[in-house]
Design an enzyme around this catalytic site. Structure first.
Site: not given
Length: 498
Positions: A175-176, A225, A280
């Site tokens: 959603e960012r 994460s 990552c």
């Protein structure tokens, strides 16, 4: 203010009862809002995918591939537009965003080989007048939940392969930075994809939990994460779903005494500080073998970091953009504070960086620690920011033990000119993706991406050959057409070829 909604059944859907600001990280200002889907909206996306599935499942793989070829063409035509959306909402420098985008398109390109990838296996006369073959059949409705750091590439790790295998898809992007996925969904429809085959729902935990609980969803792919990956995997599998959940990382680079110091420093700069460390596969730990190698490395990194250009991602002369949010900026700063408190030597301090004209942007300069030890939290935990830790060891074996003992096993590399050392390292290190003089060993589209240990929950990697295995079920058919009058009578023994 523009509200980014959802894309369901080939149409834009509002559902803006709950919204959240979408910031431009370079200015610190909210420039859009994103609608956070209700449970009902997510269920409508699942229903649209379910309705589209029977026809898409029975569409020949060659015709699915033709849609992918057209989709790839449209993606390349609109590349600059999509890259601008990534930079505006994530903040990464636009040439880095273009690199991300192109790597995603390579997965689409691989998916164009569906007729070959989905060919089954056939054995004639497996028994008397018996033929046996295997088919790869789609699962049904599948879903993907993706992170903010690669708003175009990581979703493209998932849905092109899922869809070309005959499944229908519901994507829940971050959603960012939601806009890239929404624009790409429009292009997919323009390429000829039937309505409902690909759906995008923007949202938060409500959307995630609805996907995890809904019985129609057969499989979940996730990148994020480790704590969330573990939650996704345990919840999805408890609900009878197939799941691949890719988690966090603490990627080490071993620097051997024989390595070319300038080559190492140049490569570590990009691997540690590219995309502000929000990768990552970023190298966040350099393990120097011997004090001489460590001292040389520190000096060369200091020199290069003095020239590190940090600023808005729209300026391609910058090396690094802002972090994604103010909260994440403060979190990474907190790790730097903690490292100093823990006793590490802060060689380069980027906490007080100011970018002219962007005083409210979420910027943080590159940080470099020396004399980091395995007991420190800055070593143990994933910082996900522009922070590189240098650990000093005496031997290759000590360096490898350090890596093997860490809870994460995503990526690693070794810098060396010694073929024997490199071969020993690649053969024995307990990490899923390994580089030799390659600091970001991200597999190309026709291999598969995934780590070991707590960097991956599930048995199959993302994209490449593993994607076909993940998004299909094998069905084996054994068939016999006996000749008239060939009955052998009743037999109760287990059938064999003896």
């Amino acid at each position: 203010m523009t509200i980014v909604g959802h894309f369901i059944g080939g149409k834009h859907v509002a559902d803006a009862e709950r919204t959240q600001d979408v910031f431009n990280p370079a200015t610190g200002s909210p420039e859009k809002q994103v609608a956070l889907a209700s449970k009902q909206t997510v269920e409508s996306a699942i229903a649209a995918a379910e309705a589209a599935y029977p026809a898409w499942r029975n569409t020949p793989p060659l015709k699915r591939a033709r849609v992918m070829f057209k989709f790839k063409e449209l993606l390349e035509k609109h590349a600059d537009e999509i890259v601008a959306l990534i930079t505006a909402e994530h903040g990464k420098v636009s040439n880095d965003a273009m690199g991300e985008f192109q790597r995603g398109v390579e997965v689409v390109e691989y998916a164009c080989g569906a007729p070959e990838l989905l060919k089954g296996e056939h054995s004639k006369n497996a028994g008397p007048d018996i033929d046996c073959w295997s088919e790869f059949q789609p699962l049904g409705v599948v879903a993907g939940i993706t992170p903010f750091n690669f708003p175009a590439m990581v979703p493209m790790w998932m849905y092109p392969m899922a869809i070309v295998c005959g499944n229908t898809f519901v994507l829940k992007p971050s959603e960012r930075d939601p806009s890239a996925s929404m624009r790409i969904a429009e292009l997919f429809q323009e390429a000829g994809l039937p309505d409902g085959v690909f759906n995008v729902v923007n949202g938060d935990k409500v959307a995630v939990d609805t996907l995890l609980a809904n019985k129609t969803v057969q499989a979940i792919s996730f990148v994020g994460s480790t704590p969330i990956a573990e939650y996704i995997y345990s919840t999805a599998t408890a609900n009878g779903k197939r799941c691949q959940a890719l988690g966090g990382a603490k990627n080490h680079a071993i620097v051997m005494p024989d390595a070319d110091p300038d080559y190492v420093a140049d490569n570590l700069m990009g691997a540690a500080y590219g995309s502000a460390g929000e990768r990552c596969m970023a190298i966040s730990v350099a393990v120097a073998v011997g004090d001489e190698a460590a001292d040389t490395l520190i000096e060369k990194l200091k020199t290069r970091m003095a020239d590190l250009k940090v600023g808005p991602g729209t300026d391609v002369s910058n090396d690094m953009g802002p972090l994604i949010t103010s909260a994440h900026q403060q979190k990474v700063k907190g790790y730097v504070d903690l490292g100093v408190k823990e006793g590490a030597t802060l060689v380069v301090d980027g906490r007080e960086l100011e970018v002219e004209g962007h005083d409210k942007g979420f910027f943080l300069g590159g940080c470099l620690f020396d004399h980091v030890t395995a007991e420190m939290k800055i070593y143990q935990e994933e910082i996900f920011g522009p922070v590189l830790c240098v650990v000093r060891v005496e031997t290759l074996q000590e360096a490898m033990q350090l890596i093997d003992d860490h809870e994460y096993g995503n990526g690693t590399c070794i810098f060396t000119r010694d073929g024997e050392a490199a071969r020993y390292f690649t053969d024995n290190i307990k990490v899923g993706m390994v580089g030799v003089n390659v600091p970001l060993p991200v597999p190309v589209a026709y291999h598969s991406f995934g780590g070991w240990k707590r960097s991956l929950f599930g048995d199959l990697y993302a994209y490449g050959p593993d994607a076909v295995r993940f998004y299909t079920r094998r069905k084996t058919i054994t068939q016999r057409w006996p000749s008239a009058g060939s009955s052998e009578g009743v037999r109760f023994a287990f059938p064999t070829n003896k």
